[in-house]
Write an enzyme that holds these catalytic residues in place. Sequence first.
Site, PDB file in Angstrom:
ATOM      1  CG  ASP A 282      -2.210   0.796   0.937  1.00 11.22           C
ATOM      2  OD1 ASP A 282      -3.257   0.493   1.507  1.00 11.22           O
ATOM      3  OD2 ASP A 282      -2.121   1.731   0.108  1.00 11.22           O
TER       4      ASP A 282
HETATM    5  C1  GLC Z   1      -4.318   4.203  -0.220  1.00 11.63           C
HETATM    6  C2  GLC Z   1      -5.242   3.053   0.076  1.00 11.63           C
HETATM    7  C3  GLC Z   1      -5.293   2.003  -0.998  1.00 11.63           C
HETATM    8  C4  GLC Z   1      -5.110   2.636  -2.367  1.00 11.63           C
HETATM    9  C5  GLC Z   1      -3.719   3.223  -2.417  1.00 11.63           C
HETATM   10  C6  GLC Z   1      -3.417   3.910  -3.753  1.00 11.63           C
HETATM   11  O1  GLC Z   1      -3.531   4.487   0.918  1.00 11.63           O
HETATM   12  O2  GLC Z   1      -5.032   2.381   1.311  1.00 11.63           O
HETATM   13  O3  GLC Z   1      -6.547   1.330  -0.874  1.00 11.63           O
HETATM   14  O4  GLC Z   1      -5.279   1.661  -3.382  1.00 11.63           O
HETATM   15  O5  GLC Z   1      -3.487   4.158  -1.354  1.00 11.63           O
HETATM   16  O6  GLC Z   1      -4.218   5.027  -3.925  1.00 11.63           O
END
Ligand code: GLC
Length: 750
Positions: A282
Site C-alpha cells: 500500500d
Molecule cells: C491508499 C489506500 C489504498 C489505495 C492506495 C493507492 O492508501 O489504502 O486502498 O489503493 O493508497 O491510492
Amino acid sequence: MKFYRQLALIYLTLSMTGGAVQAIEQDTVEDLLRQMTLQEKIDQLSQLGIQTTPTGPVIDYGELSPAPINTVGSVLGAYGVEQTRRLQEQAVNQSRLHIPLLFAFDVIHGYRTIFPVPLAEAAAWDADLAYRTARAAAVEATASGVHWTYAPMVDIARDPRWGRVVEGAGEDPFLGAALAAAKVRGFHGAGPPDRSFMLATAKHFVAYGAAEGGRDYNVADVSERTLREVYFPPFQAAVAAGVDAIMPSFNELAGVPLHSNTALLSDVLRNQWRFTGLTISDANAVWELSQHGIADVPGDAARLAFNAGIDIEMVSHAYRGFLPSLVRNGLVPVAAVDDAVRRVLKAKQRLGLFADPYRYSDEARQRASVLTPQHRALAREAAQQSIVLLKNTDALLPLPKHLRNLLVVGSLATDAQATIGPWSAQGRADDSITILQGIRNAVAPNTEVVYLPDASPLSQKVQNLPAIRQAAQKAQVVIAVLGESADQSGEAHSRADLGLPGNQDVVLRALLDAGQPVIIVLMNGRPLVLSENVQRAPALLETWFLGTEMGSAVADILFGDVSPSGKLPITFARSVGQIPLYYAHKNTGRPPREGESWVSAYIDTPWSPLYPFGFGLSYTTFSYSTPRLSADRIASTDTLTVQVSVTNTGQRAGDEIVQLYLRDDVASVTRPVRQLRGFRKVHLEAGETRSVSFTLDAQDFALLDEHWLPVVEAGRFTVFVGADSTTANQAWFDVTDSRALSETGLSRPP
Ligand code: GLC
C-alpha cells in the site's frame, strides 16, 4: 520499436497455435530477464505515484529519488489517453530495453460513470449487478489507458467507526466472498487479449477492518480462528476467481505488520492458496515499517517487506534505494527478485503491452466508452437496487407525484460531490443528478418544491429555525436529506461519534415538531447511530452514496416508480457503545435475552441492533412457508435441498431477497448463532407465490479443525430461511457422520 513490431508480427502469425504463442511470450519474459541489470529489475518493482489527489501523507524520503519514468515498472495515478500515451512513449522509447509501463488507478466503484459505493451496492445482494458495474468501470477505465485497478476492496468490517467500511461489502464473509468474486470477474470480462480486460487487486490483506477502536491503520488483534473464518474468505474467493494482485493492509496483526508478514504473504497466500499473481504494497507502507518499530532504517524495511513477499513497492523508494545492496550483500536472494520481476513482466504480457504498448490508449475508444447512456442507465439501476427502506409507517411512501407542495431540507440534497462518495476516480460532481434535481424531475409540473439547505453535516450553527418550522407547517410532506458529507467516511476518516454530524438533528427536531409527515433520506458512508428524532420520523430510506444517478434513483423510489428491495449488508447498532455488533455472533454461556438478569446484555441499552443484518422493507409484503427439507438426516457426502414458498401478500409487485442461514447447534468449537449460507432475489407479482430452493452441501456445514483444515462434524443443524438475519422460520436436520471436507469430493472456494 522494430523489436516489438517483429514480435507483434510473430504474435499475430502464430496466434492460431496457442502453444507457440505462449512459447514466444515465455521467451520474451525470460529473454528480457536475462538482459536486465539488477537496477533495471528493481526499478520494475517500484511504482511511481503521480496522482493529483493524495492518497496518503507526504513523506520525506531523504536523498532517495524515485525511479525515472523510463525505467520504473508502473505508475499510480496516470489516466486518460493523452497522459498515458505520452508517458508510455517516454518509457518505451527512452529506455534500453523498451519495457512498457503498467498504469494503475483506484477504480473502486466506477471510473467516470460512478456507481453506488461498495457498501451501498452490497445492499443489492446481487452478484450479477456487481459484475456488471465492475465490467462497465473496466470498459471506461481501459478505454482511458488504465491497465490495473486497486479493487475490489474486500475487507470485512464489523465496526462502522472505521471510515473504510464504505469501501467494502459489509460484515459478512459469505456475501463478501460472493461479491468479491463477481467484481474480479467483472474487471476481467472476456480476459486477454480483449482490451477491456483490466487487472484486479484484492485489498487490503488482511483484517484491516478489525482496527481497534475503529481507528484507521490501528492494531488488529484477532484470533487465528476469526482471521480464517471471517477475514480470509473474500480473499480466497478473489484468488479462486483469478485476481491478479493482492495488496497487504497497513495494520499489524498480532505484533507483525502485514507488510512484513511472511506467514501470511508467503506461507498462506503463496504456499497454501497457491496465489501466483502480484503483491503490491500500500502507499508508503513499506517505508512506514520503521513507524511500526520493526525496522530502524528504510533499508531494513525494504529487506523485511521484500523477503516477506511483497513484489512491488508503491510510491516510496526503499526498494530502489536499498534492494541492490541488499542483493549484493546476500540479504535478499536475486532469484526472488527475478521471480517478482517475472510476475510484473507477465502481467504486462497478459495485457499485450509487449506487442503493442499503446493498445489501451485509444482516443476513439475513450470517446465512445465513457459516461455513455447505457452506463448511466446501469448506474441508475444499481442505485435503485441499493436503497434500503428501513421504516414506512402507515405506508407513507411512495408519495404521489402530484402533491400540492413539498419541502426538501438539507445541504446534502444539493451536494453533488456527496452523491459520488469517497474514491470516485474520474467521477465528476457536475455529472451527477442530485437528490433535489431528482425530486424536481419526478414531480408533476404544478407541484411546488421548496428547498431549504439549512441542515448540514458540516456546520453546528443553527439559524433560521422559525423559518424552517414555518416552511414545514406549510408543506404537505417534508423530505429531510440528512447524513454525512463525502469526506466524513473513507480512508483516514474514522468517527468516534456515529450520530448525525453538524446541526442536522436539531433542525430535524424542528421539522418533526412542525407536525407534518417527515421522510428522512439518509446519505452516509457507514451505519449511523440514529437518534430519537430520526426514529420519530414515519419513513426512513437508507440511500448511502449512490453515484452519478443518485437523484434519479432516490426519486424513483420516493415516488414509487420502483419498489425498494435493498437489504442491509451491515448491522445498525442502537449505540456506539454496542460496537462491534454483528448478527453472526456467538451464543456465549449466558446468551442475551431482553428482560433477563445474569445474561450477556447491557443495563442501559437493549443488546439487540436497531436494524439487523439483512433487514429491508418493500412497498409490498411477503410471507414465507416453513422450510421444507429433502431429508432430516444426511451423510456428510450428501447434499440437502431446502425449499420455501414465498408469497407476495401485498398490492403491488416487488423483489424480495430470500436469505438462508445455518447454525451448527453443537460442535467441537463454538459456532455463530447463525451464518449466511445462501441468498436469492425473487420478483413476485401481487399475490404470486414462488418456491425458492437452495442446495447445501458439506462446504456449507464445514468448520475449521485445530489444524485449520475444513471438516464436517456429525450433529444437528438448524436452517433458517426468511427476510433477514433475525428470522425464526426454521427447520432441523442431522448430519450422520464426520469427515474432512477433502474426503467429500468437494473443493469449491468459499
Ligand atoms: C491508499 C489506500 C489504498 C489505495 C492506495 C493507492 O492508501 O489504502 O486502498 O489503493 O493508497 O491510492
